[in-house]
Design an enzyme around this catalytic site. Sequence first.
Site, short mmCIF file in Angstrom:
data_model
loop_
_atom_site.label_atom_id
_atom_site.label_comp_id
_atom_site.label_asym_id
_atom_site.label_seq_id
_atom_site.Cartn_x
_atom_site.Cartn_y
_atom_site.Cartn_z
CG HIS A 1 33.16 -98.83 -12.83
ND1 HIS A 1 33.66 -98.90 -14.29
CD2 HIS A 1 31.91 -99.64 -13.02
CE1 HIS A 1 33.08 -99.26 -15.09
NE2 HIS A 1 32.09 -99.69 -14.61
CB SER B 1 29.09 -98.71 -15.32
OG SER B 1 28.38 -99.43 -16.25
CD GLU C 1 36.86 -97.41 -15.44
OE1 GLU C 1 37.50 -97.15 -16.26
OE2 GLU C 1 35.43 -98.27 -15.38
#
Length: 175
Positions: free
Chosen positions: A151, A153, A165
């Site tokens: 993931h 971010s 993802e």
Amino acid sequence: MNKRGLFLGCTLVALSFTPLAHAVDGISLEVGRSSESTDTYRLAAQFDFGTTLWQTQSQNVRLGGYWDAGVVRWSGLDTTSVGVSPVLRLEFGQGGAVTPYLELGIGAAYFTRSSINNGDPDLGSRFHFEDRLGAGLRFSGGSELGVRIYHYSNAGLKEPNQGIENASLFYRLPI
């Protein structure tokens, strides 16, 4: 620039990376699929911590780790990311033909573009945190086969923060 100067420059650059190459413990290749339905390809090098962080008295469960540095090509999104992450690995069983393990890591990644696929997703920035979970099998010869979920971010440091993802299958070759 003449050919001799180009050759000398390339040789000096290659020699400057020689000590780093001797520290590499493994090379992994990954093929995956992103949450944006695009194929991903990852090439990475691993550098073992060189120490056991924890183990049971029977030595059947061991916690160790490694540094992972890799490059991901997000084919359909026309972007590339470079990341570095410390990874903790929990191994179950020692000395057998196959050792199963779980791993997790949190590191940093840099993307060549923050707005990919015509702005969807808009990652908000080029710098991201890379979270990963994985499971695999290490074989007696040292090679490994497993799966990982990543993931990416920016943790809300800059808006928007849509994140992305990636799920992948990997093979690691020891060096």
